[in-house]
Design a protein around this motif. Structure first.
Motif, short mmCIF file in Angstrom:
data_model
loop_
_atom_site.label_atom_id
_atom_site.label_comp_id
_atom_site.label_asym_id
_atom_site.label_seq_id
_atom_site.Cartn_x
_atom_site.Cartn_y
_atom_site.Cartn_z
N THR A 102 0.82 -1.21 0.00
CA THR A 102 0.00 0.00 0.00
C THR A 102 0.86 1.27 0.00
O THR A 102 0.55 2.24 -0.68
CB THR A 102 -0.94 0.01 1.21
OG1 THR A 102 -0.22 -0.46 2.37
CG2 THR A 102 -2.14 -0.87 0.98
N TYR B 124 -5.14 12.38 3.62
CA TYR B 124 -5.08 11.07 4.27
C TYR B 124 -4.87 11.21 5.78
O TYR B 124 -5.59 10.62 6.58
CB TYR B 124 -3.96 10.22 3.65
CG TYR B 124 -3.66 8.98 4.43
CD1 TYR B 124 -4.44 7.83 4.31
CD2 TYR B 124 -2.60 8.96 5.35
CE1 TYR B 124 -4.17 6.70 5.07
CE2 TYR B 124 -2.33 7.84 6.10
CZ TYR B 124 -3.12 6.71 5.96
OH TYR B 124 -2.85 5.60 6.72
N SER C 62 -1.83 13.10 -1.02
CA SER C 62 -1.77 13.52 0.38
C SER C 62 -0.37 13.97 0.87
O SER C 62 -0.24 15.02 1.47
CB SER C 62 -2.29 12.36 1.24
OG SER C 62 -2.74 12.85 2.46
N PHE D 290 1.03 4.64 -2.31
CA PHE D 290 0.77 5.91 -1.61
C PHE D 290 1.93 6.89 -1.78
O PHE D 290 1.72 8.08 -2.08
CB PHE D 290 0.52 5.63 -0.13
CG PHE D 290 0.27 6.84 0.72
CD1 PHE D 290 -1.03 7.34 0.86
CD2 PHE D 290 1.31 7.47 1.39
CE1 PHE D 290 -1.26 8.46 1.66
CE2 PHE D 290 1.07 8.58 2.17
CZ PHE D 290 -0.22 9.08 2.31
N GLU E 9 1.95 8.05 -5.60
CA GLU E 9 0.77 8.47 -6.35
C GLU E 9 -0.29 9.21 -5.56
O GLU E 9 -1.11 9.91 -6.13
CB GLU E 9 0.13 7.25 -7.03
CG GLU E 9 0.90 6.87 -8.28
CD GLU E 9 1.03 5.37 -8.45
OE1 GLU E 9 0.01 4.72 -8.72
OE2 GLU E 9 2.16 4.85 -8.29
N ASP E 10 -0.29 9.08 -4.24
CA ASP E 10 -1.35 9.73 -3.48
C ASP E 10 -1.11 11.24 -3.39
O ASP E 10 0.03 11.67 -3.23
CB ASP E 10 -1.41 9.12 -2.07
CG ASP E 10 -2.76 9.35 -1.42
OD1 ASP E 10 -3.59 8.42 -1.46
OD2 ASP E 10 -2.98 10.47 -0.88
#
Ligand code: PHE
Ligand code: FE
Length: 286
Positions: free
Chosen positions: A194, A279, A204, A198, A201-202
């Protein structure tokens, strides 16, 4: 890295134990294979080429938990490093001494199938899959030895938190710029399905250019995805910025304290991505 542990009776003075490879069960080998397969679904195109090259050079996907003696012989031929088994986290001075002597202390146990994604203590998958491939890279291998030597030296200062932040934001959670875009090389990221997604690409988290002292002043999350990732241009940059710098004046300035929170963005940061922190604001924890 912690000092609150008692050495188990079966461990040697340097906290090493036998890996006891023949005692791993079929289920334990199967958990390694499952974790390996999951990571290989996300790492091509996300992990740094040097990490993927290291995985291949050591053939860590040959099936089952690697035998430390076997991969150590191969790694030693490449960069002089070996992998030694330890029961779990070891005291700071012991940890530094192993690194200073080009020995990587790796957890012997493996997580259970029902806790694939999160664990408190580093296991053999995090340590061997996550850390050992980068040790095939000559510059990174030298950086890790220098970090161990610097760690031993730092024991004379109130420096541990700041030096730990350097490790955290590079060895565990570092990103690197390549011609194809950002890539992950930190062991904490590449060993987590995960967080591999994250971290890159996230929207946040912040992604900020590497700056040695900035990063040594910055607090970090130990039990959740990072709020900031620091990005190096090359392992040479990391090596030169750390090995060619005397940390003593930095330790004097920082006094073992953090000045910035994990989410802070400063005026003089080289901001690659300014994170929304959505997030973390939503409470985090995956
Ligand atoms: N140059 C650091 C010192 O003066 C040692 C060090 C090297 C620390 C590389 C971390 C990484 O203590
Ligand atoms: Fe680690």
């Amino acid at each position: 890295m912690s000092n609150h542990f008692e050495k188990p009776d079966h461990a040697r003075a340097d906290w090493t134990i036998d890996q006891d490879w023949s005692r791993y069960t079929d289920e334990e080998h199967a958990v390694w294979d499952l974790l390996y397969k999951r990571q290989m679904e996300v790492l091509p195109g996300r992990a740094a080429p040097e990490f993927l090259d290291g995985l291949k050079a050591l053939d860590l996907g040959r099936g089952g938990i690697p035998d430390f003696e076997v991969i150590s012989d191969e790694l030693e031929a490449l960069t002089g490093w070996r992998v030694v088994a330890v029961p779990g986290l070891v005291p700071d001075d012991v940890f530094f001494d192993h690194l200073a002597n080009r020995r990587f202390p790796a957890g012997q146990f493996i997580r259970k199938r029902n806790e694939l994604d999160y664990l408190q203590e580093p296991d053999v998958f995090h340590d061997v899959f996550g850390h050992v491939p980068m040790l095939t890279n000559p510059v990174f291998a030298d950086y890790m030895e220098a970090y161990g030597k610097g760690g031993l030296r730092s024991l004379n200062y109130a420096a541990l938190k700041n030096l730990a932040a350097l490790y955290w934001y590079t060895v565990e959670f570092g990103l690197i710029r390549t011609d194809e875009g950002l890539r992950i090389y930190g062991a904490g990221i590449v060993s987590s399905k995960t967080e591999s997604i994250f971290a890159l690409e996230d929207p946040s988290p912040n992604r900020i250019g590497f700056d040695l002292e900035r990063l040594m002043r910055t607090d970090y999350r130990i039990d959740d995805f990072q709020q900031t990732y620091f990005v190096i241009d090359s392992y040479d940059q990391l090596f030169r910025a750390t090995v060619d710098t005397d940390f003593a004046p930095i330790y004097e300035r920082l006094q073992g304290k953090f000045a910035h929170g994990p989410e802070d963005v400063l005026d003089r940061d080289e901001v690659i991505t300014r994170g929304t922190q959505a997030y973390a604001k939503a409470g985090g924890r995956f």
